[in-house]
Every structure is written in structure tokens, then in C-alpha cells.
Design a protein around this motif. Structure first.
Motif, short mmCIF file in Angstrom:
data_model
loop_
_atom_site.label_atom_id
_atom_site.label_comp_id
_atom_site.label_asym_id
_atom_site.label_seq_id
_atom_site.Cartn_x
_atom_site.Cartn_y
_atom_site.Cartn_z
N TYR A 35 -11.96 -11.42 4.78
CA TYR A 35 -11.90 -10.29 3.68
C TYR A 35 -13.70 -9.84 3.50
N SER B 270 0.67 -12.98 -9.35
CA SER B 270 1.53 -13.52 -8.55
C SER B 270 2.37 -15.05 -9.17
N ARG C 221 -5.64 -6.99 4.25
CA ARG C 221 -4.79 -6.02 3.87
C ARG C 221 -5.46 -5.48 2.17
N TYR C 222 -5.31 -4.15 2.12
CA TYR C 222 -6.06 -3.65 0.91
C TYR C 222 -4.73 -3.31 -0.14
N THR C 223 -4.89 -4.11 -1.28
CA THR C 223 -3.73 -4.19 -2.43
C THR C 223 -4.42 -3.70 -3.74
N PRO C 224 -4.97 -2.59 -4.01
CA PRO C 224 -5.47 -2.56 -5.05
C PRO C 224 -4.77 -2.38 -6.51
N ASP C 225 -3.57 -2.51 -6.28
CA ASP C 225 -2.30 -2.51 -7.35
C ASP C 225 -1.94 -3.91 -7.81
N TRP C 226 -2.27 -4.83 -6.92
CA TRP C 226 -1.87 -6.32 -6.99
C TRP C 226 -2.50 -7.00 -8.26
N ASP C 227 -1.61 -7.27 -9.18
CA ASP C 227 -2.38 -8.16 -10.19
C ASP C 227 -1.81 -9.36 -10.87
#
Ligand SMILES: [Cu+2]
Length: 311
Positions: free
Chosen positions: A80, A97, A89-95
Motif C-alpha cells: 500500500y 468488516s 485496491r482503493y476502497t474509500p467507502d469501506w468502513d
């Protein structure tokens, strides 16, 4: 050279460098451990063996967390970093798991649970006051830490020795410990233990040697100028060698009485171990009581209460 290939070579070099560092660390630690020949990791008695197993178990259990964390540290920093946009992988909405949360809360919780059960059990199992289970009758040794020597009194054998603790192998030894000096710590790493010796107090420790040999005994509590030489030999021998030693010690030209004890208690170190014939079987109790005299003076009332509470 095409850009892609150059990057692959660069990454290969990075991984190779990392492997070399890990390898060097591994061999460095191994060589250090071999070179130092650590007594604690090379137990010669039942108590020390249990303590070693506890250390190793705790170490391995902590590696369950330490190894993945450091692996992730390396992997994440390679994957990263700013130059590696394509792979990450770019996942800006991941908040969140649920799986990951379960892993990084669950595993530490389980480890703490296991450690607390193991710690509870071993604290009771390795309680220094607990006498060891053995068909062989235990011997009693009274230990007095002096400035800067160790005095060992054998009340049943009517002998005493300085800086030499002779014991028969496979025989439990019940120590009672006190000090006629600043606080010290009694420690034979090969046999286990490490218990404080304090003036005016009497503590206990049970150890056993399951093999013959000379083991290093020391004070593990800094107590002044002569501290560095405040070592003793813990000699585990056959029963007949022990009996011979007792017989010879009884023939010693030196008798431990008030006068010779008065000499012994003076600050200083000894070059060679000594043995004495014991004149007074209540010497140990006298040494403890020396610091327990009640303070009658009213102005020191709080002091006497503190002494009582310390008993
Ligand atoms: Cu104390």
C-alpha cells in the motif's frame, strides 16, 4: 529494460533483502542463546523445569499475535505504498468488516483467557511456600543473606556453611530465608526460585535438584559494594557424598557461635566457601528476632504498627 520488468527486479531485491535481515536476526539470536547458555532455559530440577515450560508456553502464545502483526506490517508497507497504486485496491467507502473485527478482537481475548487460566494454575502450583511432593524426606536449610555472603544453616545436621550450598540430588530442600543485611534475593537459576530475603522476616522456598552438578547461585537484588561477589555454589551430589560432606563439616575447626557470627556479619566478601560446626541451633530465629524487637516508645507508635504489619 521495460518498466514492468524493472519493477519486478526491484521488488525481488526488496524481498531478498528482507529475507537476509530475518535470517541474520534468527541466527544472531540463536548464537546469542548458545553463547550465553542461559541457566533458566536449561533446568536441572522439577521447579525450574515447570518455570521454563511456562516461559516457553507464554512466549509461543504471544508469537501467535507478534508474527502476524509484523508480517502484516511488512506486507502492507510494500503493498500500500504510494508507488504501488495499481496493485492496492482503493476502497474509500469501506468502513468495517465483521470477519476482521472478530479476528482481531477474538484472538487476543482467547489468548488472555488461556493465559489467565495458565497463570492462575501455575501461581498455585509454583507457590514458593508449597512443599514439593516426593517420597524422599526433605532437608531443611536456613538461609541468611549477609553483607555480602550467603550463610546456610543446616539445623538437623548441626552445621553451617558460607557461600556453599551442598544438597543431595532428588531430595526436596525446604528453605527458610531471612537477611541480616539489606534486602537480597536468593536465586539458583538452574533450580528455579528467586525469593527475597529480608531482615525481620522469614520466607520459604522449596526446590529440588534432579541431577548432580555445581550450579550458580546469586543475589539478584543489588545490595551495595560487594554485591557483584555475592555468589554461591549450589552443589548437588549423591546422598553418600552429602553425608560425607556433613561428617567432614562436623570436624571443622571453626564453630559458628556468637563471636564467629559477629565476625561473619561484618560487611565484606569471602574468597572461598567455609563450613562451620553449628553451636547454637536457634541462631536463625535470633537473627529474625533481632529486627522484631517491639518499639515501646510512644512517640514511635506508628513505627511499631508498621513493624507488626510487616510480620
Ligand atoms: Cu518483607
Amino acid at each position: 529494460m521495460p518498466k514492468l520488468k524493472r519493477r519486478a527486479v526491484k521488488r525481488f531485491a526488496k524481498v531478498l533483502a528482507l529475507l537476509v535481515v530475518i535470517g541474520a536476526l534468527f541466527f544472531g539470536v540463536r548464537m546469542l542463546l548458545n553463547g550465553l547458555n542461559i541457566d533458566v532455559l536449561n533446568p536441572q530440577g522439577e521447579v525450574a523445569m515447570k518455570e521454563r515450560n511456562l516461559i516457553m508456553f507464554t512466549l509461543l502464545l504471544s508469537l501467535v499475535v507478534v508474527v502476524p502483526v509484523f508480517t502484516m506490517l511488512i506486507v502492507f508497507s510494500l503493498r500500500y505504498n504510494a508507488n504501488n497504486i495499481k496493485k492496492a485496491r482503493y476502497t474509500p467507502d469501506w468502513d468495517g468488516s465483521r470477519t476482521l473485527e472478530t479476528i482481531w478482537w477474538g484472538i487476543p481475548c482467547i489468548i488472555i483467557l488461556v493465559l489467565s487460566v495458565v497463570t492462575w494454575q501455575s501461581s498455585h502450583d509454583l507457590d514458593p511456600f508449597k512443599k514439593l511432593d516426593s517420597p524422599v524426606k526433605a532437608i531443611d536449610v536456613q538461609v541468611v543473606s549477609l553483607q555480602w555472603k550467603w550463610l546456610f544453616i543446616y539445623p538437623d545436621q548441626h552445621i553451617a556453611s558460607v557461600n556453599l550450598l551442598q544438597i543431595p540430588e532428588n531430595t526436596p530442600v525446604n528453605f527458610t530465608l531471612t537477611s541480616d543485611a539489606p534486602m537480597n534475593s536468593f536465586w539458583i537459576p538452574s533450580l528455579g526460585g528467586q525469593v527475597y530475603a529480608m531482615s525481620g522476616m522469614s520466607t520459604k522456598l522449596s526446590l529440588i535438584a534432579n541431577s548432580k552438578g555445581d550450579f550458580r547461585g546469586s543475589s539478584s537484588n543489588i545490595s551495595g559494594t560487594g554485591f557483584a561477589d555475592m555468589n554461591f555454589i549450589a552443589r548437588s551430589s549423591s546422598r553418600s557424598d552429602f553425608d560425607d560432606w556433613v561428617k567432614n563439616s562436623k570436624k571443622s575447626s571453626m564453630t559458628l557461635d556468637d563471636v564467629s557470627y559477629g565476625d561473619l556479619v561484618k560487611p565484606g566478601t569471602l574468597d572461598n566457601p567455609r563450613t562451620y560446626l553449628l553451636a547454637d541451633n536457634s541462631l536463625y530465629d535470633k537473627i529474625v528476632m533481632k529486627y522484631m524487637a517491639p518499639v515501646i516508645d510512644d512517640s514511635h507508635d506508628s513505627m511499631s504498627r508498621m513493624q507488626m504489619e510487616g510480620m
